[in-house]
Scaffold this motif. Structure first.
Motif, short mmCIF file in Angstrom:
data_model
loop_
_atom_site.label_atom_id
_atom_site.label_comp_id
_atom_site.label_asym_id
_atom_site.label_seq_id
_atom_site.Cartn_x
_atom_site.Cartn_y
_atom_site.Cartn_z
N UNK A 246 38.97 72.88 -52.63
CA UNK A 246 38.84 71.82 -51.89
C UNK A 246 39.14 70.28 -52.11
N UNK A 247 39.70 69.50 -50.78
CA UNK A 247 40.35 68.71 -50.70
C UNK A 247 40.36 67.43 -49.55
N UNK A 248 40.20 66.25 -49.64
CA UNK A 248 39.89 65.57 -49.26
C UNK A 248 41.01 64.39 -48.86
N UNK A 249 41.38 63.39 -47.86
CA UNK A 249 42.33 61.76 -48.15
C UNK A 249 41.47 60.92 -46.95
N UNK A 250 41.55 59.83 -47.18
CA UNK A 250 41.02 58.65 -46.73
C UNK A 250 42.25 57.91 -46.50
N UNK A 251 42.83 58.34 -45.11
CA UNK A 251 44.23 56.92 -44.85
C UNK A 251 44.02 55.96 -43.86
N UNK A 252 44.75 54.96 -44.11
CA UNK A 252 44.20 53.56 -43.24
C UNK A 252 45.13 53.85 -42.23
N UNK A 253 44.69 53.93 -40.97
CA UNK A 253 45.74 54.06 -40.16
C UNK A 253 46.58 53.17 -39.55
N UNK A 254 46.20 51.90 -39.99
CA UNK A 254 47.52 50.97 -39.48
C UNK A 254 48.57 50.72 -40.32
N UNK A 255 47.96 51.21 -42.10
CA UNK A 255 49.06 50.37 -42.77
C UNK A 255 49.49 52.19 -43.67
N UNK A 256 48.77 53.39 -43.77
CA UNK A 256 49.09 54.09 -44.70
C UNK A 256 48.88 54.10 -46.44
N UNK A 257 48.41 52.85 -46.33
CA UNK A 257 47.21 53.02 -47.62
C UNK A 257 46.46 54.33 -47.79
N UNK A 258 46.59 54.96 -49.00
CA UNK A 258 45.60 55.76 -49.33
C UNK A 258 44.84 55.13 -49.72
N UNK A 259 43.84 55.18 -49.19
CA UNK A 259 42.77 54.51 -49.97
C UNK A 259 41.65 55.32 -50.78
N UNK A 260 41.48 56.73 -50.53
CA UNK A 260 41.03 57.46 -51.80
C UNK A 260 41.90 59.12 -51.36
N UNK A 261 41.74 60.35 -52.17
CA UNK A 261 42.35 61.40 -52.32
C UNK A 261 42.01 62.17 -53.43
N UNK A 262 41.05 63.38 -52.73
CA UNK A 262 41.03 64.28 -54.08
C UNK A 262 41.35 65.36 -54.52
N UNK A 263 41.53 66.41 -55.08
CA UNK A 263 41.51 67.72 -55.21
C UNK A 263 40.56 68.54 -55.68
N UNK A 264 40.23 69.12 -55.86
CA UNK A 264 39.39 70.56 -57.17
C UNK A 264 39.68 71.79 -56.44
N UNK A 265 39.68 72.16 -58.24
CA UNK A 265 39.44 72.06 -59.42
C UNK A 265 40.30 71.14 -59.36
N UNK A 266 40.09 70.14 -59.98
CA UNK A 266 40.68 68.84 -61.32
C UNK A 266 41.21 69.17 -62.56
N UNK A 267 40.55 67.70 -63.25
CA UNK A 267 41.19 67.93 -64.81
C UNK A 267 40.49 66.24 -65.48
N UNK A 268 39.75 66.47 -66.60
CA UNK A 268 39.83 64.94 -66.81
C UNK A 268 40.85 65.03 -68.07
N UNK A 269 41.78 63.62 -67.20
CA UNK A 269 42.67 62.82 -67.89
C UNK A 269 42.10 62.63 -69.74
N UNK A 270 41.10 62.72 -69.86
CA UNK A 270 41.39 62.00 -70.96
C UNK A 270 41.15 62.89 -71.91
#
Length: 573
Positions: A246-270
């Motif tokens: 599953x995944x989702x993105x929140x995109x600023x329609x006026x600037x094209x800036x990505x405010x949030x984006x996630x895709x799972x399964x994911x991983x812990x970078x630590x």
């Protein structure tokens, strides 16, 4: 005469001036020779003096002290921060374990004691290092403080620690696909970490100029609060709908800036164990899918923008369309002539195919390229997939493409194209670097006219408010949400399967002047409960609703409860 010519004669004595010249020349030559000898002696004495001094210095060292080989200190990396300055990635100091084998008396005992603290040490390899007699070998990089303290307590001769730099991600999995990874030497190998290296950090490291004191934070467009919400919602959806991803993105329609984006399964970078597993890639940018009925947004916009179709146009959907071996049917067919708004809210495959037929095959393909759906996307992330399309387009390809089958694109590109339909027709590359509306519009391409954009805003809101619309479960009181569902059958063993789906929902809000695009995906969802369906309106749409409900206030969008949520058709002419 002959005797006179060959008879020997004593040399004539030189005159006084000539004798003086000869003596002076000999003196000068002798002076130069002495200078050369003295210079040569000085050079040799200097060389031997340096050697002697070095020997004296080494002789004064502690007995058995080893000199570690030159190891370049790990260069620092800049902090990565969100749009509000919250730290997403930073450097921390850590200790790494090394050995001086020539000073180790008993390799067996040393290995045995080290294994009590570091049980994951590879026995044979470590033993060979300890008995090698070398001056310096690495044993374990990046220890925890507790591991370092426990090893120090062992009091082992020939064992030491070197301070190094380690990357730390305070949010763990929250933004792992965006931030990416570094390797053991603190070099970026994925995500923004790799992008930062490509922008000059790698060169600074080579020159030894990458230090913590001269690196400014790398600011992104992310809002870690919204990012947490998005990741939380898609993770819950993964479990609730028994999906593979599953995944989702929140995109600023006026600037094209990505405010949030996630895709799972994911991983812990630590602790990136399994980060390269085949199911843990970023599906929002690195995965291509047939996006199903969300593509009908572009089909309808294409027909409207051509000038040959208006919202009052009507299309015959009374019977299926047969072309070659394929028969095009509606999922919930009305069996009658439909207006353009009805084609959209009832998600009619037949109506969409007839909209595409108005434009023609080449015009259809050109429009999808114009919207950026068939070209490789430009973004800071290196993990970007290239869309796929038929090599040669025929009428059958145009018909299937009209309802989202037959070509594949990335979910983020679909969201970016939807933003252009909502913001007045300006297509702009998505970005993770802050920019203003003026900067975004300066680099944007006008892809549809103002009236087409206004009509599409009306259709999005209508689909969420009108009876029979598929976007009802995406609505949030006070925020005037509109959007389009997409339920695509996936190809299994070369054929489309009616039981294996890829679902999506693309939304915009607030619909009177859309500020944000929210797109969700659910890959191969199952019914939430026995007897329920598994279409996009039942799973992808609720994800969008939950994200907007939880994050709208954080994004600065104020709810308005006083005005009606019904779609009003207002002509922009």
């Amino acid at each position: 005469m002959i005797k006179r010519l060959f008879a020997s004669k004593p040399d004539a004595a030189p005159t006084a001036p000539a004798a003086s010249i000869v003596v002076d020349a000999r003196r000068k030559a002798g002076g130069r020779t002495r200078n050369r000898v003295l210079m040569t002696m000085g050079i040799f004495f200097g060389i031997y003096g340096v050697i002697t001094g070095r020997l004296v210095y080494l002789g004064l060292q502690e007995p058995g002290a080893a000199v570690a080989p030159t190891v370049r200190g790990l260069a620092a990396r800049p902090d990565i921060v969100d749009r509000n300055g919250e730290v997403l990635a930073t450097d921390i100091k850590t200790a790494s374990l090394y050995a001086e084998p020539k000073n180790i008396i008993d390799p067996d005992e040393t290995l045995e004691l080290l294994s009590t603290v570091l049980p994951d040490l590879e026995p044979e390899q470590t033993y060979n290092k300890l008995k090698s007699g070398a001056g310096f070998v690495w044993l374990k990089r990046q220890l925890s403080p507790k591991q370092q303290a426990n090893i120090m307590a062992l009091g082992l001769p020939g064992i030491g620690f070197r301070t190094e730099t380690k990357r730390f991600y305070p949010g763990g999995e929250t933004a792992s696909h965006i931030l990416g990874l570094v390797n053991i030497d603190n070099q970026g190998i994925a995500g923004l970490e790799k992008y930062i290296d490509s922008q000059g950090l790698a060169d600074l490291r080579e020159l030894g100029l990458a230090t913590s004191g001269n690196l400014t934070p790398f600011r992104t467009t992310l809002d870690i609060r919204v990012q947490h919400i998005v990741r939380d919602e898609v993770k819950n959806a993964l479990d609730r709908y028994h999906a593979i991803a599953a995944g989702a993105v929140v995109l600023n329609a006026k600037t094209g800036e990505i405010v949030a984006m996630a895709s799972v399964p994911d991983f812990n970078p630590n602790n990136p164990v399994g980060a390269h597993d085949k199911d843990k890639f970023n599906r929002m940018t690195a995965g291509t899918f047939e996006m199903g009925s969300t593509i009908k947004s572009f089909t309808t916009a294409m027909a409207l923008d051509s000038g040959k179709v208006t919202l009052q146009s009507r299309f015959d959907a009374t019977r299926p369309i047969t072309i070659g071996r394929q028969t095009i049917r509606d999922f919930h067919g009305k069996g009658r002539v439909l207006t353009v708004p009805e084609v959209f809210i009832y998600s009619s495959n037949i109506g969409s195919a007839r909209e595409a037929d108005v434009v023609g095959v080449e015009g259809h393909r050109e429009f999808l390229h114009r919207m950026g759906l068939l070209d490789r996307m430009t973004i800071e992330l290196p993990e970007v997939a290239r869309p796929s399309e038929p090599k040669v387009w025929k009428k059958v390809h145009s018909i299937t493409a009209s309802f989202g089958h037959g070509f594949s694109t990335t979910p983020l590109q679909t969201a970016v194209g939807a933003a252009a339909l909502m913001n007045g027709g300006y297509l702009m590359n998505p970005t993770l670097l802050p920019r203003t509306e003026e900067q975004a519009k300066a680099g944007a391409t006008k892809v549809v006219n103002d009236k087409t954009s206004a009509d599409m805003r009306y259709l999005y809101l209508l689909n969420a408010t009108a009876p029979g619309g598929s976007g009802k479960r995406a609505t949030v009181p006070g925020y005037r949400v509109g959007g389009k569902t997409g339920t695509a059958e996936k190809v299994v063993n070369g054929r489309y399967s009616t039981n294996v789906r890829f679902n999506a929902f693309v939304a915009a809000f607030p619909m009177d002047d859309p500020q944000y695009i929210v797109l969700s995906i659910v890959d191969e969802p199952k019914p939430e409960k026995p007897g329920m369906g598994a279409t996009a309106g039942l799973n992808a749409a609720p994800i969008v609703s939950n994200i907007i409900r939880r994050s709208a206030s954080l994004l600065g969008v104020k709810p308005e409860f006083g005005q009606t949520n019904e779609a009003l058709l207002v002509s922009s002419q």
